[in-house]
Design a protein around this motif. Structure first.
Motif, PDB file in Angstrom:
ATOM      1  N   TYR A 158      -8.584-129.319  -0.961  1.00 28.17           N
ATOM      2  CA  TYR A 158     -10.013-129.170  -1.252  1.00 28.17           C
ATOM      3  C   TYR A 158     -10.307-127.696  -1.465  1.00 28.17           C
ATOM      4  O   TYR A 158     -10.097-126.870  -0.576  1.00 28.17           O
ATOM      5  N   VAL A 159     -10.804-127.376  -2.658  1.00 30.48           N
ATOM      6  CA  VAL A 159     -11.033-125.996  -3.060  1.00 30.48           C
ATOM      7  C   VAL A 159     -12.514-125.809  -3.361  1.00 30.48           C
ATOM      8  O   VAL A 159     -13.145-126.662  -4.010  1.00 30.48           O
ATOM      9  N   LEU A 160     -13.071-124.697  -2.901  1.00 32.26           N
ATOM     10  CA  LEU A 160     -14.473-124.406  -3.179  1.00 32.26           C
ATOM     11  C   LEU A 160     -14.712-124.247  -4.673  1.00 32.26           C
ATOM     12  O   LEU A 160     -13.926-123.623  -5.383  1.00 32.26           O
ATOM     13  N   THR A 161     -15.808-124.809  -5.139  1.00 24.35           N
ATOM     14  CA  THR A 161     -16.265-124.630  -6.514  1.00 24.35           C
ATOM     15  C   THR A 161     -17.220-123.434  -6.538  1.00 24.35           C
ATOM     16  O   THR A 161     -17.503-122.821  -5.491  1.00 24.35           O
ATOM     17  N   ASP A 162     -17.752-123.116  -7.699  1.00 29.05           N
ATOM     18  CA  ASP A 162     -18.774-122.067  -7.780  1.00 29.05           C
ATOM     19  C   ASP A 162     -19.964-122.412  -6.893  1.00 29.05           C
ATOM     20  O   ASP A 162     -20.529-121.539  -6.233  1.00 29.05           O
ATOM     21  N   ALA A 163     -20.348-123.694  -6.869  1.00 29.62           N
ATOM     22  CA  ALA A 163     -21.462-124.121  -6.011  1.00 29.62           C
ATOM     23  C   ALA A 163     -21.120-123.913  -4.545  1.00 29.62           C
ATOM     24  O   ALA A 163     -21.984-123.563  -3.737  1.00 29.62           O
ATOM     25  N   GLY A 164     -19.866-124.120  -4.188  1.00 24.13           N
ATOM     26  CA  GLY A 164     -19.435-123.886  -2.809  1.00 24.13           C
ATOM     27  C   GLY A 164     -19.491-122.414  -2.446  1.00 24.13           C
ATOM     28  O   GLY A 164     -20.014-122.037  -1.392  1.00 24.13           O
ATOM     29  N   ARG A 169     -17.350-123.295   5.766  1.00 23.13           N
ATOM     30  CA  ARG A 169     -16.923-122.041   6.405  1.00 23.13           C
ATOM     31  C   ARG A 169     -15.401-121.932   6.419  1.00 23.13           C
ATOM     32  O   ARG A 169     -14.831-120.904   6.064  1.00 23.13           O
ATOM     33  N   GLU A 170     -14.740-123.010   6.813  1.00 23.80           N
ATOM     34  CA  GLU A 170     -13.280-122.998   6.873  1.00 23.80           C
ATOM     35  C   GLU A 170     -12.666-122.830   5.484  1.00 23.80           C
ATOM     36  O   GLU A 170     -11.658-122.143   5.324  1.00 23.80           O
ATOM     37  N   ALA A 171     -13.285-123.443   4.486  1.00 29.21           N
ATOM     38  CA  ALA A 171     -12.799-123.275   3.108  1.00 29.21           C
ATOM     39  C   ALA A 171     -12.932-121.819   2.671  1.00 29.21           C
ATOM     40  O   ALA A 171     -12.065-121.295   1.965  1.00 29.21           O
ATOM     41  N   MET A 172     -13.990-121.152   3.097  1.00 30.18           N
ATOM     42  CA  MET A 172     -14.150-119.732   2.770  1.00 30.18           C
ATOM     43  C   MET A 172     -13.107-118.875   3.474  1.00 30.18           C
ATOM     44  O   MET A 172     -12.754-117.805   2.992  1.00 30.18           O
ATOM     45  N   TRP A 173     -12.601-119.350   4.604  1.00 27.57           N
ATOM     46  CA  TRP A 173     -11.520-118.648   5.315  1.00 27.57           C
ATOM     47  C   TRP A 173     -10.168-118.959   4.675  1.00 27.57           C
ATOM     48  O   TRP A 173      -9.143-118.464   5.131  1.00 27.57           O
ATOM     49  N   GLY A 174     -10.155-119.801   3.643  1.00 30.05           N
ATOM     50  CA  GLY A 174      -8.914-120.073   2.924  1.00 30.05           C
ATOM     51  C   GLY A 174      -8.259-121.400   3.239  1.00 30.05           C
ATOM     52  O   GLY A 174      -7.199-121.716   2.703  1.00 30.05           O
ATOM     53  N   ARG A 175      -8.867-122.199   4.072  1.00 25.05           N
ATOM     54  CA  ARG A 175      -8.295-123.501   4.371  1.00 25.05           C
ATOM     55  C   ARG A 175      -8.603-124.468   3.232  1.00 25.05           C
ATOM     56  O   ARG A 175      -9.709-124.479   2.709  1.00 25.05           O
ATOM     57  N   THR A 176      -7.621-125.277   2.870  1.00 21.11           N
ATOM     58  CA  THR A 176      -7.808-126.203   1.754  1.00 21.11           C
ATOM     59  C   THR A 176      -7.312-127.606   2.069  1.00 21.11           C
ATOM     60  O   THR A 176      -7.625-128.530   1.330  1.00 21.11           O
ATOM     61  N   ARG A 177      -6.583-127.762   3.130  1.00 19.41           N
ATOM     62  CA  ARG A 177      -5.926-129.045   3.378  1.00 19.41           C
ATOM     63  C   ARG A 177      -6.550-129.789   4.546  1.00 19.41           C
ATOM     64  O   ARG A 177      -7.013-129.193   5.514  1.00 19.41           O
ATOM     65  N   PHE A 178      -6.529-131.100   4.423  1.00 19.63           N
ATOM     66  CA  PHE A 178      -7.117-131.978   5.428  1.00 19.63           C
ATOM     67  C   PHE A 178      -6.640-131.585   6.824  1.00 19.63           C
ATOM     68  O   PHE A 178      -7.435-131.434   7.747  1.00 19.63           O
ATOM     69  N   ALA A 179      -5.326-131.446   6.991  1.00 23.61           N
ATOM     70  CA  ALA A 179      -4.765-131.137   8.304  1.00 23.61           C
ATOM     71  C   ALA A 179      -5.266-129.794   8.830  1.00 23.61           C
ATOM     72  O   ALA A 179      -5.472-129.637  10.044  1.00 23.61           O
ATOM     73  N   GLU A 180      -5.484-128.833   7.940  1.00 24.70           N
ATOM     74  CA  GLU A 180      -6.004-127.533   8.361  1.00 24.70           C
ATOM     75  C   GLU A 180      -7.438-127.662   8.869  1.00 24.70           C
ATOM     76  O   GLU A 180      -7.782-127.098   9.920  1.00 24.70           O
ATOM     77  N   PHE A 181      -8.262-128.383   8.127  1.00 23.70           N
ATOM     78  CA  PHE A 181      -9.649-128.591   8.571  1.00 23.70           C
ATOM     79  C   PHE A 181      -9.660-129.315   9.914  1.00 23.70           C
ATOM     80  O   PHE A 181     -10.389-128.953  10.830  1.00 23.70           O
ATOM     81  N   GLY A 230     -20.301-131.550  -5.517  1.00 24.36           N
ATOM     82  CA  GLY A 230     -19.824-130.452  -6.347  1.00 24.36           C
ATOM     83  C   GLY A 230     -19.570-129.160  -5.591  1.00 24.36           C
ATOM     84  O   GLY A 230     -19.428-128.095  -6.194  1.00 24.36           O
ATOM     85  N   ILE A 231     -19.478-129.234  -4.263  1.00 20.72           N
ATOM     86  CA  ILE A 231     -19.242-128.049  -3.439  1.00 20.72           C
ATOM     87  C   ILE A 231     -17.747-127.799  -3.273  1.00 20.72           C
ATOM     88  O   ILE A 231     -17.300-126.658  -3.247  1.00 20.72           O
ATOM     89  N   LEU A 232     -17.000-128.880  -3.161  1.00 25.60           N
ATOM     90  CA  LEU A 232     -15.538-128.813  -3.114  1.00 25.60           C
ATOM     91  C   LEU A 232     -14.977-129.599  -4.288  1.00 25.60           C
ATOM     92  O   LEU A 232     -15.629-130.517  -4.796  1.00 25.60           O
ATOM     93  N   GLU A 233     -13.772-129.239  -4.673  1.00 26.04           N
ATOM     94  CA  GLU A 233     -13.065-129.943  -5.738  1.00 26.04           C
ATOM     95  C   GLU A 233     -11.702-130.371  -5.190  1.00 26.04           C
ATOM     96  O   GLU A 233     -11.034-129.589  -4.512  1.00 26.04           O
ATOM     97  N   ARG A 234     -11.335-131.613  -5.462  1.00 31.90           N
ATOM     98  CA  ARG A 234     -10.003-132.080  -5.068  1.00 31.90           C
ATOM     99  C   ARG A 234      -8.986-131.612  -6.092  1.00 31.90           C
ATOM    100  O   ARG A 234      -9.208-131.747  -7.290  1.00 31.90           O
ATOM    101  N   ARG A 235      -7.860-131.086  -5.600  1.00 28.53           N
ATOM    102  CA  ARG A 235      -6.764-130.685  -6.479  1.00 28.53           C
ATOM    103  C   ARG A 235      -5.459-131.225  -5.901  1.00 28.53           C
ATOM    104  O   ARG A 235      -5.211-131.076  -4.700  1.00 28.53           O
ATOM    105  N   PRO A 236      -4.640-131.834  -6.740  1.00 29.47           N
ATOM    106  CA  PRO A 236      -3.366-132.351  -6.236  1.00 29.47           C
ATOM    107  C   PRO A 236      -2.383-131.217  -5.942  1.00 29.47           C
ATOM    108  O   PRO A 236      -2.401-130.175  -6.594  1.00 29.47           O
ATOM    109  N   TYR A 237      -1.564-131.431  -4.923  1.00 29.44           N
ATOM    110  CA  TYR A 237      -0.459-130.520  -4.634  1.00 29.44           C
ATOM    111  C   TYR A 237       0.683-131.343  -4.066  1.00 29.44           C
ATOM    112  O   TYR A 237       0.499-132.470  -3.618  1.00 29.44           O
TER     113      TYR A 237
END
Length: 155
Positions: free
Chosen positions: A83-89, A31-43, A65-72
């Motif tokens: 952490y970014v939602l995948t198509d499955a997410g 749910r939080e990822a759908m609201w645009g949160r992607t970072r550990f601290a945000e979650f 396969g629901i989230l994908e890790r991406r470096p920043y």
């Protein structure tokens, strides 16, 4: 849920889904990822979940396969992962919408819905529905749950 798979529930789509999503926090992270949160601290800040539990749930969602890790990397900081939602997410959107609708109807907060679903372009309200092959909406009383080809034999 491991035991259910051993006894033949591997044929059950709901049981398989719950193996990934049935743990506390998993769908709330989605749910939080759908609201645009992607970072550990945000979650962590939004959910108040213990860091070890959050690490575990994020790892499970990545493995599924629901989230994908991406470096920043922020300027002057070390590289981290988001952490970014995948198509499955994103495909879980109707699941969350159905749970929201059920919660709003049968477990109301008194504050009104926490989430509304709307057309991205027009803002017109949307809701989930069962549609037949002709696009005609069917109410719950008109819907039958029937055994599919993957169901275990009844005997």
């Amino acid at each position: 849920m491991e035991r259910a798979v051993e006894t033949g529930a591997e044929r059950c789509s709901i049981a398989r889904s719950l193996e990934v999503l049935g743990q506390k926090w998993s769908l709330l992270i989605v749910r939080e990822a759908m609201w645009g949160r992607t970072r550990f601290a945000e979650f962590r800040a939004r959910l108040g979940v213990a860091p070890d539990v959050l690490t575990d749930r994020l790892g499970r969602l990545v493995d599924a396969g629901i989230l994908e890790r991406r470096p920043y990397r922020e300027d002057g900081e070390r590289e981290r992962e988001e952490y970014v939602l995948t198509d499955a997410g994103w495909a879980l959107l109707p699941v969350l919408a159905a749970m929201s609708a059920w919660g709003d109807e049968y477990r109301p907060s008194g504050f009104g819905p926490a989430a509304l679903y709307a057309d991205r372009d027009t803002g017109a309200p949307l809701r989930l529905a069962f549609l037949d092959a002709d696009g005609i909406e069917r109410g719950a009383a008109e819907v039958a749950v029937v055994r599919g080809p993957g169901a275990r034999p009844l005997a």
